[in-house]
Motif scaffolding. Sequence first.
Motif, PDB file in Angstrom:
ATOM      1  N   GLU A  68       1.179  -1.189   0.196  1.00 34.09           N
ATOM      2  CA  GLU A  68       0.104   0.289   0.316  1.00 34.09           C
ATOM      3  C   GLU A  68       0.977   1.089  -0.169  1.00 34.09           C
ATOM      4  N   THR A  69       2.178   1.545   0.360  1.00 35.07           N
ATOM      5  CA  THR A  69       3.090   2.094   0.209  1.00 35.07           C
ATOM      6  C   THR A  69       4.352   1.645   0.150  1.00 35.07           C
ATOM      7  N   PRO A  70       5.360   2.649  -0.566  1.00 34.98           N
ATOM      8  CA  PRO A  70       6.888   2.118  -0.364  1.00 34.98           C
ATOM      9  C   PRO A  70       7.172   1.522   0.193  1.00 34.98           C
ATOM     10  N   ASP A  71       7.008   2.014   1.509  1.00 30.86           N
ATOM     11  CA  ASP A  71       8.324   1.558   2.460  1.00 30.86           C
ATOM     12  C   ASP A  71       7.496   0.342   2.474  1.00 30.86           C
ATOM     13  N   GLY A  72       6.237  -0.845   1.323  1.00 36.52           N
ATOM     14  CA  GLY A  72       5.932  -1.914   2.043  1.00 36.52           C
ATOM     15  C   GLY A  72       7.249  -2.820   1.273  1.00 36.52           C
ATOM     16  N   LEU A  73       7.558  -2.157   0.186  1.00 40.63           N
ATOM     17  CA  LEU A  73       8.272  -2.833  -1.156  1.00 40.63           C
ATOM     18  C   LEU A  73       9.588  -3.729  -0.326  1.00 40.63           C
ATOM     19  N   GLU A  74       9.872  -3.120   0.480  1.00 42.16           N
ATOM     20  CA  GLU A  74      10.947  -3.289   1.012  1.00 42.16           C
ATOM     21  C   GLU A  74      11.703  -5.192   1.156  1.00 42.16           C
ATOM     22  N   GLY A  75      12.071  -5.543   0.428  1.00 42.94           N
ATOM     23  CA  GLY A  75      12.392  -6.528   0.917  1.00 42.94           C
ATOM     24  C   GLY A  75      11.558  -7.777  -0.243  1.00 42.94           C
ATOM     25  N   ARG A  76      11.155  -6.769  -0.790  1.00 40.86           N
ATOM     26  CA  ARG A  76       9.933  -8.069  -2.367  1.00 40.86           C
ATOM     27  C   ARG A  76      10.931  -7.157  -3.647  1.00 40.86           C
ATOM     28  N   ALA A  77      11.444  -7.640  -4.295  1.00 39.38           N
ATOM     29  CA  ALA A  77      12.640  -7.511  -5.444  1.00 39.38           C
ATOM     30  C   ALA A  77      11.768  -7.614  -6.534  1.00 39.38           C
ATOM     31  N   GLU A  78      11.350  -8.447  -6.488  1.00 35.76           N
ATOM     32  CA  GLU A  78       9.999  -8.803  -7.925  1.00 35.76           C
ATOM     33  C   GLU A  78       8.772  -7.862  -7.678  1.00 35.76           C
ATOM     34  N   ALA A  79       8.432  -7.401  -6.575  1.00 28.53           N
ATOM     35  CA  ALA A  79       6.531  -6.665  -6.612  1.00 28.53           C
ATOM     36  C   ALA A  79       7.135  -5.055  -7.086  1.00 28.53           C
ATOM     37  N   LYS A  80       8.486  -5.173  -6.064  1.00 25.17           N
ATOM     38  CA  LYS A  80       8.985  -3.437  -6.565  1.00 25.17           C
ATOM     39  C   LYS A  80       9.758  -3.282  -7.701  1.00 25.17           C
ATOM     40  N   ASN A  81      10.297  -4.025  -8.188  1.00 26.78           N
ATOM     41  CA  ASN A  81      10.703  -3.955  -9.292  1.00 26.78           C
ATOM     42  C   ASN A  81       9.525  -4.008 -11.113  1.00 26.78           C
ATOM     43  N   LEU A  82       7.992  -4.282 -10.520  1.00 27.97           N
ATOM     44  CA  LEU A  82       6.820  -4.713 -11.653  1.00 27.97           C
ATOM     45  C   LEU A  82       6.005  -3.750 -11.671  1.00 27.97           C
ATOM     46  N   ILE A  83       6.461  -3.062 -10.531  1.00 31.91           N
ATOM     47  CA  ILE A  83       5.870  -2.084  -9.560  1.00 31.91           C
ATOM     48  C   ILE A  83       6.226  -0.293 -10.343  1.00 31.91           C
ATOM     49  N   SER A  84       7.537  -0.564 -10.600  1.00 32.32           N
ATOM     50  CA  SER A  84       8.986   0.610 -10.953  1.00 32.32           C
ATOM     51  C   SER A  84       7.860   0.674 -12.222  1.00 32.32           C
ATOM     52  N   ILE A  85       8.723  -0.531 -13.062  1.00 32.41           N
ATOM     53  CA  ILE A  85       7.911  -0.371 -14.231  1.00 32.41           C
ATOM     54  C   ILE A  85       7.040   0.195 -14.679  1.00 32.41           C
ATOM     55  N   PHE A  86       5.806  -0.589 -13.766  1.00 30.56           N
ATOM     56  CA  PHE A  86       4.803   0.243 -14.165  1.00 30.56           C
ATOM     57  C   PHE A  86       4.632   1.763 -13.889  1.00 30.56           C
ATOM     58  N   ALA A  87       5.086   2.320 -13.097  1.00 31.45           N
ATOM     59  CA  ALA A  87       4.895   3.754 -12.817  1.00 31.45           C
ATOM     60  C   ALA A  87       6.394   4.445 -13.832  1.00 31.45           C
ATOM     61  N   ALA A  88       7.376   3.939 -14.096  1.00 29.19           N
ATOM     62  CA  ALA A  88       7.938   4.812 -15.497  1.00 29.19           C
ATOM     63  C   ALA A  88       6.704   4.350 -16.689  1.00 29.19           C
ATOM     64  N   LEU A  89       6.524   3.552 -16.835  1.00 29.59           N
ATOM     65  CA  LEU A  89       5.793   3.745 -18.307  1.00 29.59           C
ATOM     66  C   LEU A  89       4.539   4.219 -18.903  1.00 29.59           C
ATOM     67  N   SER A  90       3.631   4.678 -16.858  1.00 28.93           N
ATOM     68  CA  SER A  90       2.447   5.720 -17.191  1.00 28.93           C
ATOM     69  C   SER A  90       3.463   7.101 -16.348  1.00 28.93           C
ATOM     70  N   ASP A  91       4.251   7.228 -15.799  1.00 28.92           N
ATOM     71  CA  ASP A  91       4.881   8.801 -15.465  1.00 28.92           C
ATOM     72  C   ASP A  91       4.145   8.767 -14.561  1.00 28.92           C
ATOM     73  N   ALA A 117       4.435   5.789  -5.692  1.00 27.12           N
ATOM     74  CA  ALA A 117       3.483   5.786  -4.434  1.00 27.12           C
ATOM     75  C   ALA A 117       2.242   6.045  -5.171  1.00 27.12           C
ATOM     76  N   ASP A 118       1.663   6.202  -6.034  1.00 28.00           N
ATOM     77  CA  ASP A 118       0.604   6.602  -6.718  1.00 28.00           C
ATOM     78  C   ASP A 118       0.511   5.173  -6.986  1.00 28.00           C
ATOM     79  N   ILE A 119       1.186   4.209  -7.529  1.00 26.61           N
ATOM     80  CA  ILE A 119       0.649   3.060  -8.214  1.00 26.61           C
ATOM     81  C   ILE A 119       0.225   2.145  -6.764  1.00 26.61           C
ATOM     82  N   CYS A 120       0.772   1.968  -5.904  1.00 22.16           N
ATOM     83  CA  CYS A 120       0.728   1.368  -4.541  1.00 22.16           C
ATOM     84  C   CYS A 120       0.010   2.399  -4.599  1.00 22.16           C
ATOM     85  N   THR A 121      -1.096   3.143  -4.331  1.00 24.40           N
ATOM     86  CA  THR A 121      -2.318   3.658  -3.350  1.00 24.40           C
ATOM     87  C   THR A 121      -3.261   2.718  -4.439  1.00 24.40           C
ATOM     88  N   GLU A 122      -3.349   2.704  -5.400  1.00 29.07           N
ATOM     89  CA  GLU A 122      -4.230   2.563  -6.587  1.00 29.07           C
ATOM     90  C   GLU A 122      -3.967   1.018  -6.506  1.00 29.07           C
TER      91      GLU A 122
END
Length: 336
Positions: free
Chosen positions: A235-258, A262-267
């Motif tokens: 639900e927050t970027p802090d919740g991605l610590e230690g979750r490498a695969e989840a963090k990677n996919l969320i970062s890709i989503f964020a980058a592709l959608s500009d 934090a926005d992606i975690c909220t949604e």
Amino acid sequence: MTEFKQRIFSGVQPSGNLTLGNYLGAIRNWVGLQKNYESIFCVVDLHAITVWQDPEQLRKATREVAAGMIASGVDPKECIIFNQSQVPAHAELAWIFNCVARLGWLNRMTQFKEKAGKNRERASSGLYVYPNLMAADIMIYKATHVPVGEDQKQHLELARDIAQKFNNDYGVDFFPMVEPLILGEAKRVMSLRDGNSKMSKSDPSDNSRINMTDDRDTIAKKIRKAKTDSEPMAETPDGLEGRAEAKNLISIFAALSDRSVADICTEYGGQGFAQFKSDLADLSVSVLGPITEEMKRLCDEKTYIDQVLKEGSEKARKISDPILKDVHKIVGFLQS
């Protein structure tokens, strides 16, 4: 103090397929930068041959990287696009920097240790002095900024050290202290199969990466098969610590959608990954599909790509040749 023009240099190696990592970590950012800086973008084929390359494949990959740049929106009319070997000043300044850089500096370069691995004694000397060539790539244009991934910051620090030592040794204020530009949410794109490893062209598993030559169906399938974990979406970027695969996919989503992570975690926070991965697959196809299709079209236009690289190299030499001539004078080479 000498005034230096705001100028960017960056490059991509033509070794294997371009990946989503190359796109998000470098090429996509160049599209925005080209309007705000004098921009020089290079297919670094001299770097590629630090390890063995099949000559025909190297030529093909060089054209492919150039096509990928143009298909992504890097405009040959707005910036300079060329392949490194067509501008001899890169190699000549690299030799001078070989004589400026210290062995102790190169011994600290972690990328050589990673690439050479257990076969250090069998690695090419070119691989060892690779960072000096990278410094020459930047300094031969007196670039003031370099958009880099976090894993390249050490090499950029070395470039600054070499420039400073050259200036100090010869009592000049000649080379600028280049600054890094680290941009975007996906600063380092990781493997779709292992979130602790960088997305790489050399990974034996094709499912570990999105290739810029993949068609729409392949892109979607790879995203849907990407490794996640059994926990709900953070639900927050802090919740991605230690979750490498989840963090990677969320970062890709964020980058592709500009958007921000934090926005992606909220949604999507608190949900399972099914809907998120379905949406990410659709987003990836919508963004990358037109690029991969245009890239394929351009790869079939060899004459056009070769002309872009030829014209780009001519523009690059107009900048590099006078700088190299000044270096010759500073070092003490006799001029004809």
